[in-house]
Design a protein around this motif. Sequence first.
Motif, PDB file in Angstrom:
ATOM      1  N   ASP A 128      -5.158  -7.206   8.254  1.00 36.46           N
ATOM      2  CA  ASP A 128      -4.924  -6.486   9.391  1.00 36.46           C
ATOM      3  C   ASP A 128      -3.688  -5.631   9.228  1.00 36.46           C
ATOM      4  N   LEU A 129      -2.516  -6.236   8.674  1.00 38.89           N
ATOM      5  CA  LEU A 129      -1.185  -5.555   8.263  1.00 38.89           C
ATOM      6  C   LEU A 129      -1.442  -4.461   7.429  1.00 38.89           C
ATOM      7  N   VAL A 130      -2.338  -4.548   6.279  1.00 38.72           N
ATOM      8  CA  VAL A 130      -2.443  -3.245   5.549  1.00 38.72           C
ATOM      9  C   VAL A 130      -3.126  -2.190   6.124  1.00 38.72           C
ATOM     10  N   ASP A 131      -4.225  -2.708   7.083  1.00 40.69           N
ATOM     11  CA  ASP A 131      -4.855  -1.773   7.864  1.00 40.69           C
ATOM     12  C   ASP A 131      -4.081  -0.862   8.873  1.00 40.69           C
ATOM     13  N   LEU A 132      -2.999  -1.422   9.540  1.00 36.17           N
ATOM     14  CA  LEU A 132      -2.229  -1.099  10.564  1.00 36.17           C
ATOM     15  C   LEU A 132      -1.061  -0.076   9.710  1.00 36.17           C
ATOM     16  N   LEU A 133      -0.551  -0.631   8.506  1.00 36.07           N
ATOM     17  CA  LEU A 133       0.419   0.319   7.839  1.00 36.07           C
ATOM     18  C   LEU A 133      -0.094   1.413   7.067  1.00 36.07           C
ATOM     19  N   SER A 134      -1.645   1.429   7.038  1.00 32.23           N
ATOM     20  CA  SER A 134      -2.260   2.601   6.247  1.00 32.23           C
ATOM     21  C   SER A 134      -2.097   3.662   6.977  1.00 32.23           C
ATOM     22  N   GLY A 135      -2.013   3.777   8.132  1.00 35.76           N
ATOM     23  CA  GLY A 135      -1.751   4.862   9.147  1.00 35.76           C
ATOM     24  C   GLY A 135      -0.440   5.376   9.025  1.00 35.76           C
ATOM     25  N   CYS A 136       0.541   4.746   8.566  1.00 37.08           N
ATOM     26  CA  CYS A 136       1.851   5.096   8.760  1.00 37.08           C
ATOM     27  C   CYS A 136       2.367   5.847   7.387  1.00 37.08           C
ATOM     28  N   ASP A 137       3.463   6.642   7.545  1.00 37.06           N
ATOM     29  CA  ASP A 137       4.019   7.318   6.437  1.00 37.06           C
ATOM     30  C   ASP A 137       4.616   6.358   5.382  1.00 37.06           C
ATOM     31  N   ARG A 138       4.224   6.466   4.051  1.00 38.03           N
ATOM     32  CA  ARG A 138       4.651   5.208   3.105  1.00 38.03           C
ATOM     33  C   ARG A 138       6.182   5.521   2.869  1.00 38.03           C
ATOM     34  N   ASP A 139       6.786   6.371   3.164  1.00 38.35           N
ATOM     35  CA  ASP A 139       8.196   6.546   2.793  1.00 38.35           C
ATOM     36  C   ASP A 139       9.291   6.285   3.928  1.00 38.35           C
ATOM     37  N   VAL A 140       8.559   5.856   5.131  1.00 40.25           N
ATOM     38  CA  VAL A 140       9.364   5.344   6.180  1.00 40.25           C
ATOM     39  C   VAL A 140       9.841   3.694   6.050  1.00 40.25           C
ATOM     40  N   PRO A 141      11.061   3.421   6.186  1.00 44.12           N
ATOM     41  CA  PRO A 141      11.522   2.070   6.292  1.00 44.12           C
ATOM     42  C   PRO A 141      10.695   1.052   7.114  1.00 44.12           C
ATOM     43  N   VAL A 142      10.677  -0.102   6.598  1.00 52.68           N
ATOM     44  CA  VAL A 142      10.053  -1.168   7.588  1.00 52.68           C
ATOM     45  C   VAL A 142      10.874  -2.135   8.113  1.00 52.68           C
ATOM     46  N   ARG A 143      10.994  -2.309   9.421  1.00 52.28           N
ATOM     47  CA  ARG A 143      11.922  -3.164  10.263  1.00 52.28           C
ATOM     48  C   ARG A 143      11.123  -4.186  10.654  1.00 52.28           C
ATOM     49  N   LEU A 144      11.993  -5.330  10.969  1.00 55.03           N
ATOM     50  CA  LEU A 144      11.304  -6.346  11.630  1.00 55.03           C
ATOM     51  C   LEU A 144      11.741  -6.550  13.138  1.00 55.03           C
ATOM     52  N   ALA A 145      11.183  -6.642  14.010  1.00 56.43           N
ATOM     53  CA  ALA A 145      11.579  -6.931  15.369  1.00 56.43           C
ATOM     54  C   ALA A 145      11.330  -8.246  15.675  1.00 56.43           C
ATOM     55  N   MET A 146      12.538  -8.934  16.216  1.00 59.98           N
ATOM     56  CA  MET A 146      12.693 -10.181  16.538  1.00 59.98           C
ATOM     57  C   MET A 146      13.023 -10.627  17.807  1.00 59.98           C
ATOM     58  N   ASN A 147      12.650 -11.806  18.683  1.00 62.47           N
ATOM     59  CA  ASN A 147      13.468 -12.350  19.575  1.00 62.47           C
ATOM     60  C   ASN A 147      13.106 -11.661  20.623  1.00 62.47           C
ATOM     61  N   PRO A 148      11.905 -11.882  21.494  1.00 67.14           N
ATOM     62  CA  PRO A 148      11.763 -11.088  22.685  1.00 67.14           C
ATOM     63  C   PRO A 148      12.735 -11.139  23.836  1.00 67.14           C
ATOM     64  N   PHE A 149      13.390 -12.070  23.769  1.00 65.47           N
ATOM     65  CA  PHE A 149      14.513 -12.304  24.927  1.00 65.47           C
ATOM     66  C   PHE A 149      15.797 -11.665  24.524  1.00 65.47           C
ATOM     67  N   PHE A 150      16.103 -11.499  23.301  1.00 67.74           N
ATOM     68  CA  PHE A 150      17.233 -10.848  23.076  1.00 67.74           C
ATOM     69  C   PHE A 150      16.798  -9.932  21.791  1.00 67.74           C
ATOM     70  N   PRO A 151      16.147  -8.744  21.990  1.00 71.70           N
ATOM     71  CA  PRO A 151      15.164  -8.169  20.924  1.00 71.70           C
ATOM     72  C   PRO A 151      16.222  -7.353  19.787  1.00 71.70           C
ATOM     73  N   MET A 152      16.129  -7.712  18.550  1.00 68.78           N
ATOM     74  CA  MET A 152      17.162  -7.275  17.588  1.00 68.78           C
ATOM     75  C   MET A 152      16.209  -6.668  16.687  1.00 68.78           C
ATOM     76  N   ALA A 153      16.668  -5.549  15.624  1.00 69.26           N
ATOM     77  CA  ALA A 153      16.156  -5.010  14.733  1.00 69.26           C
ATOM     78  C   ALA A 153      16.650  -5.586  13.221  1.00 69.26           C
ATOM     79  N   HIS A 154      15.771  -6.092  12.517  1.00 69.12           N
ATOM     80  CA  HIS A 154      16.163  -6.422  11.063  1.00 69.12           C
ATOM     81  C   HIS A 154      15.425  -5.708   9.969  1.00 69.12           C
ATOM     82  N   ARG A 155      16.248  -5.666   8.734  1.00 64.07           N
ATOM     83  CA  ARG A 155      15.648  -5.171   7.670  1.00 64.07           C
ATOM     84  C   ARG A 155      14.733  -5.893   6.939  1.00 64.07           C
ATOM     85  N   LEU A 156      13.487  -5.557   6.612  1.00 65.79           N
ATOM     86  CA  LEU A 156      12.686  -6.184   5.846  1.00 65.79           C
ATOM     87  C   LEU A 156      13.030  -6.373   4.224  1.00 65.79           C
ATOM     88  N   ALA A 157      13.032  -7.385   3.711  1.00 66.33           N
ATOM     89  CA  ALA A 157      13.678  -7.641   2.361  1.00 66.33           C
ATOM     90  C   ALA A 157      12.600  -8.173   1.252  1.00 66.33           C
TER      91      ALA A 157
END
Length: 96
Positions: free
Chosen positions: A10-39
């Motif tokens: 599912d993740l590969v399918d969703l990412l296949s439509g995205c630009d391969r050179d764009v950074p990936v971020r992780l969205a966390m905590n719906p009650f205090f939404p923050m962005a994190h770098r995926l490492a």
Amino acid sequence: MTFPEMTVGDLVDLLSGCDRDVPVRLAMNPFFPMAHRLAQITQSVDQTGRPVVYLAEGRDENTQLGHLPPEVAVALAWQEPVQAPPRRPRRSAGGK
């Protein structure tokens, strides 16, 4: 009640439509939404013995990038769309 989990396919399918050179971020905590770098990505097994892939944030102090942009929180249905309140006329210095 069980919730369906996203698979690697599912993740590969969703990412296949995205630009391969764009950074990936992780969205966390719906009650205090923050962005994190995926490492890192690692594969293991869960407590029931099923294979699982984990996406992890980095370990340095710059991993948490700050608040999630409001439009992203709205797109994730973590927040309602918010409009600025209507502006009131300003009062003059004389109080009138």
